[in-house]
Design a protein around this motif. Sequence first.
Motif, PDB file in Angstrom:
ATOM      1  N   LYS A   1       0.661  -1.080  -0.266  1.00 33.53           N
ATOM      2  CA  LYS A   1      -0.254   0.014  -0.021  1.00 33.53           C
ATOM      3  C   LYS A   1       0.739   1.748   0.064  1.00 33.53           C
ATOM      4  O   LYS A   1       2.183   0.984   0.596  1.00 33.53           O
ATOM      5  N   VAL A   2       0.338   2.261  -0.471  1.00 32.91           N
ATOM      6  CA  VAL A   2       1.253   3.944  -1.154  1.00 32.91           C
ATOM      7  C   VAL A   2       0.311   4.205   0.028  1.00 32.91           C
ATOM      8  O   VAL A   2      -1.246   4.823  -0.136  1.00 32.91           O
ATOM      9  N   ILE A   3       0.867   4.967   1.147  1.00 29.96           N
ATOM     10  CA  ILE A   3       0.026   5.909   1.497  1.00 29.96           C
ATOM     11  C   ILE A   3       0.740   7.677   1.598  1.00 29.96           C
ATOM     12  O   ILE A   3       1.602   8.052   1.373  1.00 29.96           O
ATOM     13  N   GLU A   4      -0.943   8.201   1.082  1.00 29.28           N
ATOM     14  CA  GLU A   4      -0.681   9.104   0.100  1.00 29.28           C
ATOM     15  C   GLU A   4      -0.986  10.402   0.972  1.00 29.28           C
ATOM     16  O   GLU A   4      -1.819   9.967   2.512  1.00 29.28           O
ATOM     17  N   THR A   5      -0.326  11.490   1.148  1.00 35.23           N
ATOM     18  CA  THR A   5      -0.385  12.223   1.998  1.00 35.23           C
ATOM     19  C   THR A   5      -1.387  13.325   1.672  1.00 35.23           C
ATOM     20  O   THR A   5      -1.416  13.340   0.532  1.00 35.23           O
ATOM     21  N   PRO A   6      -2.452  13.180   2.410  1.00 33.63           N
ATOM     22  CA  PRO A   6      -3.198  14.544   2.094  1.00 33.63           C
ATOM     23  C   PRO A   6      -2.628  15.899   2.218  1.00 33.63           C
ATOM     24  O   PRO A   6      -2.259  16.826   2.382  1.00 33.63           O
ATOM     25  N   THR A   7      -2.977  16.504   0.906  1.00 30.53           N
ATOM     26  CA  THR A   7      -3.185  17.755   0.048  1.00 30.53           C
ATOM     27  C   THR A   7      -4.353  18.670   1.367  1.00 30.53           C
ATOM     28  O   THR A   7      -5.479  18.582   1.195  1.00 30.53           O
ATOM     29  N   PRO A   8      -3.807  19.987   2.028  1.00 36.26           N
ATOM     30  CA  PRO A   8      -4.400  20.813   3.098  1.00 36.26           C
ATOM     31  C   PRO A   8      -5.605  21.655   1.220  1.00 36.26           C
ATOM     32  O   PRO A   8      -4.627  22.066   0.760  1.00 36.26           O
TER      33      PRO A   8
END
Length: 209
Positions: free
Chosen positions: A55-62
Amino acid sequence: MFHARPGDGTAFKRDAFLRVVQFGVDGEPILDMEEEAEVLPENRTVTMMVIITDKVIETPTPIPTATPVPTATPTTTPTDIPTQIPTGSPSDKPTQLPTEKTESTDKPYRKIEPKMSPVIKKLKFSPSSKKVKAGKKLKLGKYLKITKNRKDSAAFKYEFTKKKYKKYASLTKKGVLKTKKKGRKKTIYVRVRALDGSKKTAKIKIKIR
């Protein structure tokens, strides 16, 4: 890092070393600690576990938020509210309004003690005239006749009728008169007053020889 000279320190060669310096519980550095003593044997081996997933954990864009614009608060015009007149039946009791407490102007009661009559009823010198040699003394109280209203003590005051008489004689509080040589062939007057409130007085004439 520290510098040191090998041997007894007489050589001019200086050696520089870079090493970890441990400090004791007393706060002083321990410069002679060996490497084996720096770390305990049970703490020398370090292990680490690494878990790899698909799994690739994406960092949410603010998401930028817009700055709120202040809105004007609507003002309402007050409306006149009719005053309701209370209606009551004849059996309703009237509301009693509080009354202000007024200060009493009456003076505090003071006990008035009955006044007693003065002690002295009459004072009189007998005889009313005396002759004294210059430089001699005369007790005026010996010739003072006192009539009292009751058996109580009273105080008296002896005084000259004129201030100039002090040049010719002296007078004590107890009524002792002492004439002076310069008062020879002079006539002076001495008055005695009762101090009990009766205002009684008596006067005697003194001729200095």
